[in-house]
Design a protein around this motif. Structure first.
Motif, mmCIF file in Angstrom:
data_model
loop_
_atom_site.group_PDB
_atom_site.id
_atom_site.type_symbol
_atom_site.label_atom_id
_atom_site.label_comp_id
_atom_site.label_asym_id
_atom_site.label_seq_id
_atom_site.Cartn_x
_atom_site.Cartn_y
_atom_site.Cartn_z
ATOM 1 N N ILE A 15 44.049 37.542 38.279
ATOM 2 C CA ILE A 15 43.774 38.981 38.259
ATOM 3 C C ILE A 15 43.886 39.521 39.672
ATOM 4 O O ILE A 15 43.341 38.951 40.615
ATOM 5 C CB ILE A 15 42.352 39.265 37.725
ATOM 6 N N ASP A 16 44.563 40.643 39.821
ATOM 7 C CA ASP A 16 44.644 41.320 41.115
ATOM 8 C C ASP A 16 43.419 42.225 41.278
ATOM 9 O O ASP A 16 43.214 43.159 40.500
ATOM 10 C CB ASP A 16 45.925 42.148 41.185
ATOM 11 N N GLY A 17 42.616 41.949 42.291
ATOM 12 C CA GLY A 17 41.405 42.733 42.519
ATOM 13 C C GLY A 17 41.589 43.948 43.395
ATOM 14 O O GLY A 17 40.641 44.696 43.646
ATOM 15 N N HIS A 18 42.804 44.181 43.909
ATOM 16 C CA HIS A 18 43.110 45.370 44.715
ATOM 17 C C HIS A 18 42.141 45.529 45.894
ATOM 18 O O HIS A 18 41.747 46.634 46.247
ATOM 19 C CB HIS A 18 43.111 46.631 43.846
ATOM 20 N N ASP A 19 41.783 44.408 46.481
ATOM 21 C CA ASP A 19 40.954 44.416 47.688
ATOM 22 C C ASP A 19 41.640 45.254 48.766
ATOM 23 O O ASP A 19 42.868 45.227 48.922
ATOM 24 C CB ASP A 19 40.784 42.970 48.148
ATOM 25 N N LEU A 20 40.856 46.009 49.521
ATOM 26 C CA LEU A 20 41.353 46.899 50.577
ATOM 27 C C LEU A 20 42.265 47.986 50.033
ATOM 28 O O LEU A 20 42.976 48.661 50.790
ATOM 29 C CB LEU A 20 42.097 46.111 51.660
ATOM 30 N N GLY A 21 42.282 48.166 48.706
ATOM 31 C CA GLY A 21 43.183 49.139 48.104
ATOM 32 C C GLY A 21 44.625 48.679 48.071
ATOM 33 O O GLY A 21 45.534 49.487 47.871
ATOM 34 N N GLY A 45 36.089 38.518 44.536
ATOM 35 C CA GLY A 45 36.480 39.538 45.502
ATOM 36 C C GLY A 45 35.276 40.381 45.871
ATOM 37 O O GLY A 45 34.127 40.079 45.511
ATOM 38 N N PRO A 46 35.494 41.479 46.598
ATOM 39 C CA PRO A 46 34.398 42.390 46.933
ATOM 40 C C PRO A 46 34.004 43.228 45.728
ATOM 41 O O PRO A 46 34.668 43.181 44.673
ATOM 42 C CB PRO A 46 35.021 43.263 48.026
ATOM 43 N N SER A 47 32.966 44.017 45.872
ATOM 44 C CA SER A 47 32.478 44.814 44.742
ATOM 45 C C SER A 47 33.534 45.785 44.211
ATOM 46 O O SER A 47 33.574 46.064 43.011
ATOM 47 C CB SER A 47 31.212 45.582 45.148
ATOM 48 N N ILE A 48 34.401 46.282 45.087
ATOM 49 C CA ILE A 48 35.420 47.230 44.619
ATOM 50 C C ILE A 48 36.444 46.564 43.706
ATOM 51 O O ILE A 48 37.198 47.259 43.010
ATOM 52 C CB ILE A 48 36.142 47.925 45.799
ATOM 53 N N SER A 49 36.466 45.220 43.667
ATOM 54 C CA SER A 49 37.380 44.510 42.773
ATOM 55 C C SER A 49 36.815 44.346 41.368
ATOM 56 O O SER A 49 37.576 44.062 40.429
ATOM 57 C CB SER A 49 37.712 43.131 43.344
ATOM 58 N N VAL A 50 35.520 44.489 41.214
ATOM 59 C CA VAL A 50 34.890 44.205 39.921
ATOM 60 C C VAL A 50 35.435 45.073 38.790
ATOM 61 O O VAL A 50 35.679 44.559 37.683
ATOM 62 C CB VAL A 50 33.352 44.292 40.040
ATOM 63 N N PRO A 51 35.669 46.383 38.976
ATOM 64 C CA PRO A 51 36.259 47.158 37.884
ATOM 65 C C PRO A 51 37.615 46.624 37.422
ATOM 66 O O PRO A 51 37.936 46.682 36.224
ATOM 67 C CB PRO A 51 36.382 48.566 38.476
ATOM 68 N N PHE A 52 38.412 46.100 38.333
ATOM 69 C CA PHE A 52 39.713 45.539 37.954
ATOM 70 C C PHE A 52 39.531 44.244 37.155
ATOM 71 O O PHE A 52 40.291 43.969 36.218
ATOM 72 C CB PHE A 52 40.559 45.288 39.197
#
Length: 318
Positions: A15-21, A45-52
């Protein structure tokens, strides 16, 4: 299937977590052993990756209640920062972590402090929130301990310092994959699609040790996996190329770092030297000078230069 996942291959999904956008920066791996066994996630990944991650799991018809293991190779926030927030929605899951990292997931204050020192004003955007994990939902795995996922599928954990002391790598006997986090470097899939195989060591502060990294590489190499699963990013079957590239670049990083330290230079100077070396090599393979991969490589080399200088200054002879 969501665009954030690669096709399923022998019960292994990336899964791509799109870390750093960014696309193809930081990935998570799903090991699906239903109905016989368990669903396991390696790296959040970081928290911003969790939705992905949640989107991909939904598209794979995996309920968050079916997640039983959340494994982090090490506790740096780009690999484990989202573990707490994901765990809150996975009532049956346990987070599995290296023994030296467990207390920092329970109390992430030092992790946060260290990341803020590197990322400064970008920290909140990149990593918040970082949620503490209750001790009773954390499990350590020591060197060569195993985790049974289903009849015939076992994960074996190996202590692999070098990038960090709190780092293990995991071998999956079914797919013959080693999940190596950052221990043996970074892969750049965008240029791999252009026919260029290129790997760099990840030497970030503050626990980088080149001897340990090379020892961990030898350990992984001796297992003879069919493929390597990188935290950054994806899966490669070019195992011999990976080993040789990391062995080549570590001395380049260190030797140039020594020269910068000896003349009283700063990490910025080392970064510029290493970027010149890398651009020279990639241009010899035909990569265009304005290729977008250089934005990612520059970030990686910036952090790696900091780590090399930190290591050399700590170990500098009087």
């Amino acid at each position: 299937m969501s665009e954030s996942t690669f096709p399923k291959d022998s019960r292994l999904i990336c899964i791509d977590g799109h870390d750093l956008g960014l696309v193809e920066r930081t990935g998570s791996f799903v090991l699906d052993e239903r109905p016989e066994g368990k669903v396991t996630i390696i790296e959040t990944g970081p928290s911003i990756s969790v939705p992905f991650i949640k989107e991909a799991l939904n598209n794979l018809n995996i309920s968050l209640k079916e997640i039983e293991n959340i494994i982090v190779t090490h506790i740096h926030l780009d690999h484990a920062g989202g573990a707490g927030i994901l765990l809150e929605e996975c009532p049956n899951a346990t987070v599995i972590v290296h023994p030296k990292g467990k207390r920092h997931l329970h109390n992430p204050s030092r992790l946060i402090q260290g990341a803020k020192a590197i990322y400064k004003e970008k920290f909140d955007t990149l990593f918040e929130p970082v949620i503490p994990i209750p001790e009773d939902r954390l499990r350590e795995m020591k060197d060569q301990e195993t985790l049974q996922l289903s009849l015939g599928r076992t994960l074996t954990f190996y202590d692999t310092p070098g990038h960090a002391k709190h780092h293990f790598s995991i071998y999956d006997n079914v797919t013959e994959t080693f999940f190596t986090g950052d221990t043996i470097g970074i892969r750049y899939p965008s240029i791999e699609r252009q026919g260029i195989s290129f790997y760099l060591p990840s030497t970030s502060p503050n626990q980088f040790n080149p001897d340990d990294m090379l020892h961990s590489l030898r350990r992984i190499e001796n297992i003879q996996p069919k493929q390597i699963a990188f935290g950054h990013f994806g899966i490669s079957k070019e195992t011999e190329k990976i080993y040789s590239e990391i062995r080549k670049w570590i001395p380049i990083f260190i030797d140039n770092g020594v020269r910068v330290v000896n003349k009283g230079g700063k990490w910025e100077e080392l970064r510029d030297i290493l970027m010149d070396e890398i651009k020279k090599e990639l241009s010899s393979y035909g990569l265009e000078k304005d290729d977008s991969v250089y934005d990612i490589i520059d970030l990686d080399v910036t952090i790696s230069a900091m780590g090399v200088m930190d290591y050399l200054l700590k170990n500098k002879s009087d």
